[in-house]
Design a protein around this motif. Structure first.
Motif, PDB file in Angstrom:
ATOM      1  N   VAL A 129       0.860  -1.186   0.000  1.00 54.70           N
ATOM      2  CA  VAL A 129       0.000   0.000   0.000  1.00 54.70           C
ATOM      3  C   VAL A 129       0.897   1.238   0.000  1.00 54.70           C
ATOM      4  O   VAL A 129       1.645   1.486   0.962  1.00 54.70           O
ATOM      5  N   LEU A 130       0.827   2.010  -1.083  1.00 48.46           N
ATOM      6  CA  LEU A 130       1.565   3.258  -1.209  1.00 48.46           C
ATOM      7  C   LEU A 130       0.658   4.417  -0.828  1.00 48.46           C
ATOM      8  O   LEU A 130      -0.554   4.251  -0.664  1.00 48.46           O
ATOM      9  N   PRO A 131       1.193   5.612  -0.698  1.00 53.28           N
ATOM     10  CA  PRO A 131       0.350   6.751  -0.287  1.00 53.28           C
ATOM     11  C   PRO A 131      -0.857   6.994  -1.192  1.00 53.28           C
ATOM     12  O   PRO A 131      -1.925   7.353  -0.700  1.00 53.28           O
ATOM     13  N   ALA A 132      -0.745   6.768  -2.500  1.00 52.15           N
ATOM     14  CA  ALA A 132      -1.880   7.046  -3.379  1.00 52.15           C
ATOM     15  C   ALA A 132      -2.086   5.937  -4.395  1.00 52.15           C
ATOM     16  O   ALA A 132      -2.681   6.161  -5.452  1.00 52.15           O
ATOM     17  N   ALA A 133      -1.591   4.747  -4.120  1.00 53.36           N
ATOM     18  CA  ALA A 133      -1.722   3.655  -5.089  1.00 53.36           C
ATOM     19  C   ALA A 133      -1.372   2.337  -4.411  1.00 53.36           C
ATOM     20  O   ALA A 133      -0.990   2.294  -3.226  1.00 53.36           O
ATOM     21  N   LEU A 134      -1.506   1.255  -5.193  1.00 51.08           N
ATOM     22  CA  LEU A 134      -1.087  -0.075  -4.757  1.00 51.08           C
ATOM     23  C   LEU A 134      -0.009  -0.568  -5.701  1.00 51.08           C
ATOM     24  O   LEU A 134      -0.164  -0.502  -6.925  1.00 51.08           O
ATOM     25  N   GLU A 135       1.090  -1.063  -5.119  1.00 51.26           N
ATOM     26  CA  GLU A 135       2.105  -1.709  -5.928  1.00 51.26           C
ATOM     27  C   GLU A 135       1.893  -3.224  -5.834  1.00 51.26           C
ATOM     28  O   GLU A 135       1.835  -3.780  -4.746  1.00 51.26           O
ATOM     29  N   VAL A 136       1.787  -3.874  -6.994  1.00 52.61           N
ATOM     30  CA  VAL A 136       1.521  -5.308  -7.047  1.00 52.61           C
ATOM     31  C   VAL A 136       2.615  -5.983  -7.857  1.00 52.61           C
ATOM     32  O   VAL A 136       2.911  -5.570  -8.992  1.00 52.61           O
ATOM     33  N   ARG A 137       3.248  -7.008  -7.251  1.00 56.08           N
ATOM     34  CA  ARG A 137       4.156  -7.884  -7.978  1.00 56.08           C
ATOM     35  C   ARG A 137       3.552  -9.282  -7.951  1.00 56.08           C
ATOM     36  O   ARG A 137       3.169  -9.782  -6.893  1.00 56.08           O
ATOM     37  N   MET A 138       3.432  -9.931  -9.118  1.00 56.42           N
ATOM     38  CA  MET A 138       2.692 -11.191  -9.156  1.00 56.42           C
ATOM     39  C   MET A 138       3.355 -12.194 -10.084  1.00 56.42           C
ATOM     40  O   MET A 138       4.102 -11.841 -11.002  1.00 56.42           O
TER      41      MET A 138
END
Length: 504
Positions: free
Chosen positions: A381-390
């Motif tokens: 969870v970033l300040p204004a987004a989601l970082e996803v590694r999959m």
């Protein structure tokens, strides 16, 4: 005089003699019982034995010949003659012939009635068997049992089962009179079981049959008849046969319920107890096992906390179905939960390492052992987004549903887990803006077929998700399951798992 009809009913044929129930009816039965006729040629001169009304009747002569069947006295042919006639030995022979014919007719009628009752019993038992075998619910089974008995066999039917302490517990009751049945139900509930004749009115005939299945007494069925006729031998035989079938159905229902309870307990350990609620990301999930009434399968999903605002996600599909697949599912999910928290650094190779260690664990189960497909992701969870590694290890890649725009597949397909040593696991990185969703699923969704064999398919899934922009994740997961279930009338043939994440 009176004689007996083929129906077993007495009928007056001549004269004004007393009928059945009168003390003088069937005079001198004790002498008739030995099979010999009674012949009185001159009533005025005779001293008896004969009914008192005969000498006063003005009749001259009387004749009584027994009607016998299998050594049993059914009745008699009684004849009287006015003066100046008198019966002789020829009349006795003729009356005997009539009595023999009457016995043959009675036997034939009784055999016919017995055959009709037998056929009726067999048809009744066949219908009852179908009804009792049509459910795996104990209370429903026993409710049908008492309904089958009333009014066919009894005025009142009560079923009680033994609890774990050996005490009777009222389970089902039926009565031809609803008000009387309600009173009896209250009485039995208050006194804690039936110990004698139910208080349903005037004394009647009772028949109690134990519910026995596989050598265990489960309870009993009590049948009550108010007034005639009393229970006959064939009534008891029918009740015993019906109760035996009901007891087996009840025992099967109990076994089914035990298996279902075990499956539910197992399923609770295969799926997370709940989804986390945190700022910046929202989760939604749905799950359905293949087959009608099944509650456990080979698909799974999980969400594992990794630390401050970081999560590991997994959606997997183990080969096979049922208990064997569930066992492997438990192994794969537990291993993922144990291995995933080791990734405390945001290195891009660490997610692949988790799946490689899981692959080694499954390979160690031996040749021909379990394998599965798995889609896994790390979410930050970033300040204004989601970082996803999959990573998609032989599993269908997830679908990205942007807040604006059409749904599309995201990620690359890698090697499934549990088959070969060397895995090709390309990782994909995404950034989800607020309102964007990522939908993970198992192939039970896209490979669902309708009644004509048409597959649900990926294109249909894309169109459906295209209308789900900014829809809450749980609503998306529920909608996907509902659409798949409606796609065909038959039960699901493959397990289904859906996990949705959305940036907030």
């Amino acid at each position: 005089m009176w004689t007996v009809t083929p129906d077993g009913e007495w009928r007056q044929v001549v004269g004004r003699g007393p009928g059945p129930g009168h003390p003088d009816f069937g005079w001198d039965r004790r002498r008739l019982a030995d099979g010999r006729p009674i012949l009185v040629t001159d009533l005025a001169a005779a001293s008896g034995p004969f009914p008192p009304w005969l000498p006063r009747s003005g009749l001259r002569s009387a004749l009584a010949v027994p009607i016998r069947l299998d050594a049993a006295l059914l009745g008699c042919v009684e004849l009287a003659a006015p003066p100046p006639d008198a019966f002789g030995e020829d009349d006795v022979a003729l009356a005997r012939l009539v009595a023999e014919r009457m016995a043959v007719l009675i036997r034939s009628r009784r055999l016919c009635e017995a055959e009709q009752r037998r056929r009726g019993f067999l048809a009744f038992l066949a219908e009852a068997s179908d009804l009792l075998a049509g459910t795996f619910d104990t209370d429903h089974t026993l409710a049908m049992l008492v309904q089958l008995c009333v009014p066919r066999l009894a005025t009142t039917a009560v079923v009680q089962l033994f609890d774990q302490h050996g005490q009777r517990r009222l389970v089902a009751l039926a009565d031809t009179d609803e008000a009387r049945g309600a009173r009896l139900r209250r009485t039995l509930t208050q006194q804690g079981g039936l110990t004698g004749l139910p208080a349903v009115g005037p004394s009647g005939d009772t028949l109690t049959v134990p519910l026995v299945a596989r050598g265990r007494v489960l309870g009993d069925l009590c049948l009550v008849r108010l007034g005639p006729p009393s229970f006959a031998a064939d009534d008891a035989a029918l009740a015993e046969d019906l109760t035996r079938r009901a007891a087996l159905a009840v025992d099967n229902a109990r076994l089914y319920e035990e298996v279902a309870d075990t499956a539910r307990a197992l399923q609770r350990n295969l799926l997370p107890p709940g989804l986390p609620a945190v700022d910046g990301v929202e989760f939604g999930a749905s799950y359905a096992a293949a087959g009608e009434g099944n509650v456990v399968g080979g698909d799974f999903y999980d969400v594992v906390p990794l630390g401050e605002r970081r999560w590991a996600l997994a959606v997997g599909d183990v080969c096979g179905k049922g208990a064997d697949a569930a066992a492997v599912t438990g192994l794969a999910r537990s291993a993922f939960r144990l291995l995933a928290p080791d990734d405390t650094r945001p290195d891009e190779t660490r997610l692949s390492d988790v799946l490689r260690r899981l692959n080694r664990l499954l390979l160690d189960q031996g040749e021909g052992g379990p394998f599965c497909t798995l889609a896994a992701a790390h979410v930050t969870v970033l300040p204004a987004a989601l970082e996803v590694r999959m990573v998609s290890a032989g599993h269908p890649p997830p679908l990205l549903v942007p807040a604006t725009g059409a749904a599309r597949f995201a990620g690359e397909l890698g090697t499934l887990v549990g088959v070969v040593d060397d895995l090709d696991l390309p990782e994909t990185r995404l950034t989800l803006q607020p309102g964007d969703s990522l939908v993970f699923y198992t192939d039970g969704l896209t490979e669902r077929r309708d009644d004509d064999g048409v597959m649900f398919g990926e294109e249909r899934l894309l169109r459906l998700l295209g209308s789900c922009a900014r829809v809450p994740p749980q609503a998306v997961a529920d909608a996907l399951e509902s659409e798949v279930r409606r796609f065909g009338r038959s039960p699901l043939r493959d397990d289904l798992a859906v996990l949705v994440i959305q940036a907030r």
